[in-house]
Design an enzyme around this catalytic site. Structure first.
Site, PDB file in Angstrom:
ATOM      1  N   ASP A 311      55.774  96.731  90.630  1.00 15.46           N
ATOM      2  CA  ASP A 311      56.071  97.915  89.810  1.00 15.46           C
ATOM      3  C   ASP A 311      57.027  97.583  88.669  1.00 15.46           C
ATOM      4  OD1 ASP A 311      57.942  97.440  91.928  1.00 15.46           O
ATOM      5  OD2 ASP A 311      58.948  99.310  91.398  1.00 15.46           O
ATOM      6  N   GLU A 312      56.945  98.387  87.649  1.00 11.31           N
ATOM      7  CA  GLU A 312      57.939  98.442  86.571  1.00 11.31           C
ATOM      8  C   GLU A 312      58.351  97.065  86.044  1.00 11.31           C
ATOM      9  OE1 GLU A 312      60.294 102.509  87.825  1.00 11.31           O
ATOM     10  OE2 GLU A 312      60.849 100.682  88.873  1.00 11.31           O
TER      11      GLU A 312
HETATM   12  C1  TNX Z   1      60.782 104.086  90.748  1.00  4.71           C
HETATM   13  S1  TNX Z   1      58.685 103.945  92.751  1.00  4.71           S
HETATM   14  C2  TNX Z   1      60.765 102.840  91.346  1.00  4.71           C
HETATM   15  C3  TNX Z   1      61.957 102.391  92.099  1.00  4.71           C
HETATM   16  C4  TNX Z   1      63.066 103.397  92.025  1.00  4.71           C
HETATM   17  C5  TNX Z   1      62.506 104.781  92.179  1.00  4.71           C
HETATM   18  C6  TNX Z   1      63.544 105.844  92.252  1.00  4.71           C
HETATM   19  C7  TNX Z   1      58.630 102.521  92.252  1.00  4.71           C
HETATM   20  C8  TNX Z   1      57.481 101.753  92.630  1.00  4.71           C
HETATM   21  N1  TNX Z   1      59.645 102.079  91.488  1.00  4.71           N
HETATM   22  O1  TNX Z   1      62.392 101.131  91.616  1.00  4.71           O
HETATM   23  O2  TNX Z   1      63.965 103.113  93.038  1.00  4.71           O
HETATM   24  O3  TNX Z   1      61.661 105.048  91.105  1.00  4.71           O
HETATM   25  O4  TNX Z   1      62.986 107.081  92.559  1.00  4.71           O
END
Ligand code: TNX
Length: 498
Positions: A311-312
């Site tokens: 993710d991200e």
């Molecule tokens: C998004 S959900 C993220 C996390 C954060 C979260 C906080 C996801 C796959 N990545 O790194 O902790 O939001 O709500």
């Protein structure tokens, strides 16, 4: 009803506030009375049944002060409590038939898991407290039951804030009581690396040393991790370990200079920003690192899945991301495991048997389905345990909105996302991210009372679920939460019993 001087005894099994709601409950209006000669019998030769018997015995003991013995037998007893696995395969996977008679209670599971879930159902028929001079009894009748989805989980982020072995065990107990069967551990992130990797010891020596806010962090030794895996397995829960990559890796990048493209170790990070770190995707050492980590983790993991995060990764170029995820999938497959990743991994070429965890992006998720992946449903706006209940909640975040107890309950995994149908879905998972959650009391506050709702979404068919009826059952669990010492959010939407 039986009457005694102080309280009336409920013998109507259909009055029990079961969560999750079973497929069918029939009452026969009498009672099985537990006394000090009651024995819990376990069918011989079936692996995994004994822990269910011991947990049942422990609960009866805690409630009543009476100790009941457990014994292994080769055929059904005439009286007592008998845990058995159905020989003829007539029950659906993880299903059970609980038959409570006046003399004999039979918990017949399709498998050891089904038997364990039947025991949880039986335990829910017990009152929260029993006076020492009062009898303890189970109302008689028959429950037949099986789950809607095979994957019913929650995630605990032990990277942003570290939770020790005892705290994780408590969380496992919460899942077990509601028939959930997966604990996903988010073991690594920018702020901390929490699992000992013997071939890369600095990951925990350096990367495990802090957490959000600058606290001391921590990590699990491999021995401690095995203890958690076993504790969960005894409760029919599989642990899915996650190594988040290529982003969310600052703790690793701070531990080993060579994992950085510029060859310089980063500083440890104790803030809460996301999306600023990446492994160096064109260095071979990165793949040696991933191979070692996955190899050691696979050896600690009896279950089929390893979660690779994904993710991200905002500072990884798209092509580099795709290249990285493609190679990492091969590594996981080589070590004999199946891949789960956050929905972004659908941008890669997916190998067989990948599961995409839907959290935010519908396009990624449907692309995953088109590439043959299964879906795990964790919609942030419905299922994130770190989302605040409302604007007054003192913990948590609200980037995906507020999730009051009804909003968390009132959705159907099979119809939420267009293009993702029941057949695509393996189940649901409620993640608890821990940027703002620092100790077990805070874990409890964000988790309860929403967790039982996610358990019910995973277990009970959507046609059988309805908020107005559910909230009256949930209301009766408030006293249970209190008896277990759980700090929960007393939502005004639930008619809690005094
Ligand atoms: C998004 S959900 C993220 C996390 C954060 C979260 C906080 C996801 C796959 N990545 O790194 O902790 O939001 O709500």
């Amino acid at each position: 009803m039986f009457h005694s001087c102080s309280e009336k005894i409920e013998t109507d099994l259909t009055q029990t506030a079961f969560i999750p709601k079973p497929v069918s409950v029939e009452a026969t209006g009498s009672a099985f009375v537990v006394n000090s000669s009651t024995i819990i019998y376990v069918q011989e030769g079936i692996q995994g049944l004994l822990p269910a018997a011991e947990i049942l015995a422990k609960n009866i003991n805690q409630l009543t002060g009476k100790s009941v013995a457990t014994e292994t037998v080769s055929s059904a007893p005439a009286k007592g409590i008998y845990l058995t696995v159905a020989a003829d395969g007539g029950l659906a996977a993880e299903g059970y038939k609980l038959n409570i008679g006046e003399k004999l209670i039979t918990v017949e599971g399709a498998d050891a898991a089904g038997c364990f879930f039947g025991v949880q159902t039986l335990l829910q028929t017990l009152p929260v407290k029993v006076a020492t001079d009062q009898p303890v009894y189970f109302p008689t009748g028959v429950v037949e039951d099986h789950p809607e989805f095979g994957y019913r989980g929650a995630m605990l982020d032990v990277a942003r804030h570290f939770f020790n072995v005892e705290e994780v065990k408590q969380f496992i107990d919460f899942l077990a009581m509601y028939k959930m069967n997966v604990l996903h551990l988010h073991l690594t992130d920018d702020q901390g690396w929490r699992i000992e990797i013997k071939s890369w010891p600095k990951l925990t020596e350096i990367g495990g040393k802090t957490e959000v806010g600058g606290g001391e962090g921590g990590f699990y030794t491999q021995e401690q991790y095995k203890e958690l895996v076993q504790y969960a397995a005894d409760r029919q829960i599989m642990i899915v370990p996650e190594i988040d990559m290529p982003g969310h890796t600052n703790a690793a990048l701070a531990s080993y200079a060579e994992l950085n493209c510029d060859g310089k170790a980063t500083e440890l990070y104790t803030g809460t920003k996301v999306g600023f770190s990446t492994l160096c995707t064109d260095k071979e050492v990165t793949y040696q690192f991933v191979d070692d980590v996955i190899r050691e983790l696979a050896e600690l993991t009896p279950g089929p899945f390893i979660h690779i995060g994904g993710d991200e990764s905002h500072v990884t170029a798209h092509d580099d991301y795709v290249y990285f995820v493609n190679r990492v999938q091969q590594i996981v497959v080589k070590h004999g495991k199946k891949i789960i990743g956050w929905d972004e991994i659908a941008n890669a070429e997916l190998v067989n048997d990948v599961t995409v965890q839907f959290w935010d992006d519908i396009e990624n998720t449907t692309m995953g389905v088109q590439k043959g992946a299964k879906v795990l449903m964790s919609p942030a706006a419905r299922a994130y345990l770190d989302m605040q209940y409302d604007s007054t909640t003192h913990l948590g975040l609200h980037w995906a909105g507020y999730i009051e107890v009804d909003h968390g309950y009132n959705w159907d995994p099979a119809t939420l996302v267009e293009g993702v149908t029941k057949d695509d879905i393996i189940g649901i998972e409620a993640p608890l991210w821990s940027e703002t959650v620092t100790n077990i009391d805070e874990v409890e506050y964000m988790t309860f009372p929403r967790l039982p709702g996610y358990a019910e979404i995973g277990w009970t068919a959507p046609a059988e679920r309805n908020w107005d009826e559910y909230k009256t059952r949930l209301a009766k669990h408030g006293k249970r939460f209190e008896a277990w010492g759980i700090d929960y959010y007393k939502s005004a939407l639930v008619p809690w019993e005094e």
